[in-house]
Write a protein that holds these residues in place. Sequence first.
Motif, PDB file in Angstrom:
ATOM      1  N   CYS A 182      43.311  52.224  36.564  1.00 58.76           N
ATOM      2  CA  CYS A 182      42.654  50.983  36.153  1.00 58.76           C
ATOM      3  C   CYS A 182      42.305  50.117  37.359  1.00 58.76           C
ATOM      4  O   CYS A 182      43.177  49.714  38.127  1.00 58.76           O
ATOM      5  CB  CYS A 182      43.580  50.206  35.229  1.00 58.76           C
ATOM      6  SG  CYS A 182      42.875  48.644  34.679  1.00 58.76           S
ATOM      7  N   PRO A 183      41.014  49.800  37.552  1.00 62.83           N
ATOM      8  CA  PRO A 183      40.605  48.970  38.689  1.00 62.83           C
ATOM      9  C   PRO A 183      41.241  47.575  38.674  1.00 62.83           C
ATOM     10  O   PRO A 183      41.547  47.022  39.731  1.00 62.83           O
ATOM     11  CB  PRO A 183      39.084  48.857  38.538  1.00 62.83           C
ATOM     12  CG  PRO A 183      38.683  50.054  37.733  1.00 62.83           C
ATOM     13  CD  PRO A 183      39.834  50.323  36.806  1.00 62.83           C
ATOM     14  N   LEU A 184      41.476  47.036  37.482  1.00 63.97           N
ATOM     15  CA  LEU A 184      42.058  45.690  37.420  1.00 63.97           C
ATOM     16  C   LEU A 184      43.555  45.720  37.748  1.00 63.97           C
ATOM     17  O   LEU A 184      44.064  44.823  38.426  1.00 63.97           O
ATOM     18  CB  LEU A 184      41.787  45.060  36.048  1.00 63.97           C
ATOM     19  CG  LEU A 184      42.226  43.605  35.858  1.00 63.97           C
ATOM     20  CD1 LEU A 184      41.749  42.700  36.984  1.00 63.97           C
ATOM     21  CD2 LEU A 184      41.733  43.069  34.513  1.00 63.97           C
ATOM     22  N   TYR A 218      43.676  45.967  41.510  1.00 62.52           N
ATOM     23  CA  TYR A 218      43.338  44.673  42.111  1.00 62.52           C
ATOM     24  C   TYR A 218      44.502  43.695  41.977  1.00 62.52           C
ATOM     25  O   TYR A 218      44.909  43.048  42.943  1.00 62.52           O
ATOM     26  CB  TYR A 218      42.086  44.132  41.426  1.00 62.52           C
ATOM     27  CG  TYR A 218      41.635  42.770  41.900  1.00 62.52           C
ATOM     28  CD1 TYR A 218      40.922  42.632  43.085  1.00 62.52           C
ATOM     29  CD2 TYR A 218      41.906  41.620  41.157  1.00 62.52           C
ATOM     30  CE1 TYR A 218      40.496  41.375  43.518  1.00 62.52           C
ATOM     31  CE2 TYR A 218      41.483  40.373  41.574  1.00 62.52           C
ATOM     32  CZ  TYR A 218      40.771  40.254  42.758  1.00 62.52           C
ATOM     33  OH  TYR A 218      40.354  39.016  43.181  1.00 62.52           O
TER      34      TYR A 218
END
Lengths: 262, 130
Positions: free
Chosen positions: A227-229, A232
Motif C-alpha cells: 500500500c503506497p499510503l 508513506y
Amino acid sequence: MKFSYFPGCTLKNKAKDLDIYARKCAEVLGVTLEEIENWQCCGGVFTTAKDEVATKLSSVRILKDAQKNNLDLVTVCSACHNVVKQTNYAMQNDAEFASKVNRYMAEDEYNGETKIYHYLELIRDVIGYDKVKECVVNPLAGKKIAAYYGCLLLRPNSVMRMDDPENPTIIEDLIKALGATPVVYSYRNECCGGYVRMESPELAVKKSNTVIESAKKAGAEVIVTACPLCKYNLEKSGCDIPVVYLTELLAEALGVKEDTNE
Amino acid sequence: MSNSKKYLREEIIRISGVNPKKCMRCGKCSATCPAYDEMEYHPHQFVYMVENGNIEPLLESESLYRCLTCFACVERCPRSVEPAKLVEAVRLAAVRKQGNNRMTANDVPELIDDETPQQLIVSAFRKYTK
Ligand code: SF4
Ligand code: SF4
C-alpha cells in the motif's frame, strides 16, 4: 496465462516500483498482465453508504472491461483492491445498487461476474509458491522481513476473503518462498493512520509509530507492504528501517530489480 | 422522538444498511478502535445514539473526521453490527449539507509534499468533500 490488470493512479506516479516490478515479476513467473484501457481512479477509499453510486462507477467500468476481455482481473495496490472488490461485492449482493449503476452503463448489464485477484492471491492461488521458489535466483537468505498488512487487504473479511483477518500468512508465505525469514508481530494488521494524515498528521504519526515499534521489537530489518499510503505514513513517521513494496522484494529475489530512481 | 429526528434516524439506517438493534453493548468495537483516544463519541456510542435518534451531536462532532475507516470495529464486532458504516453515514449526512465541505482543492497544496501519494489526496477528498 493472461489477466486484465488495473494499476491505479498512484502506481503510475509516486509508486511506480509497485507497478513496474509487478509486471516484470509476473512475466518471469509466466503471467502476462494486460492493462485495462482508459481506466479511471478508483477513488482510494470505498464509501460504504448504499446511496453513493457515482463514486463507484469507475470501479464498475474496470470490472466490466475485464469481463469484456474475458479475463480475470489483477490488482496490486491494497487500496485499489479493496475499493474494486467491495464494489464488485455490492454489485453481486445489493440489487438496488446494481440497478442504479447499470442505468449508467452504455451496453450490457454488469452484476459482479468478474473474478478479482490481488497480486498476492495471484501468486498463492494461480502461480504457486513452488513456482516462485524455482524462479528465485537471488535468495534473500537471512533477511528478517516484517509483513505489514494494514487494514485494506484483509478487512472486511466477509468481502475480501484473502486470508484469516486476524492471523494472516499470505505475505509471510511469500517471504519464505523468497528465502527470507518472516517476522510476526502483533500490529501487522492494524491501521497506519490512513488518510487522516492529510488533516491530522499527528494522529497518523502516532498510529504508524506503534506499527514500526512493534515490528522492530520483533526483530524486523525491513517492512514490506502493498500500500503506497502505508509506506508513506510509515516513512513520514521517521521509520529507521527500510519500507519496501512487496513487488520490489520479489524483483530482487527473481533477479529483475534495477535502479528505477527517477 | 420528534418527526425530524425519526426521519434522520431512518435515513442513516437506510444508507448505512446497519441495524443498530443488533448491538449487545459489549464495547468491543470501541476497545479495538485505533482512533479511540481522539474521539469524543466512540463507535459503540455511534450505535446507540443512532438507535435512540440522538444524531445531532454526532453530526457536529469532530469524531466523524477521526475515524480511520480501518474496519477493525466491523471485523471484531461479535454481532456483525458494522459500526464504521454508521460513522460513514453520519459523516456523509454532515458533509452533504451545503457549505459543509471539510476540505477544498485550495487547501491541498499546503498539506502535501513531494512524496505524497495520489491515493492520499483522493481518499481525503472522498472523506471530507461532497
Ligand atoms: S473504522 Fe473507525 S470507528 Fe471503526 S475501529 Fe476503525 S477508526 Fe474506529
Ligand atoms: S462490538 Fe458490536 S455488539 Fe459490541 S458494542 Fe460494538 S457494535 Fe455493539
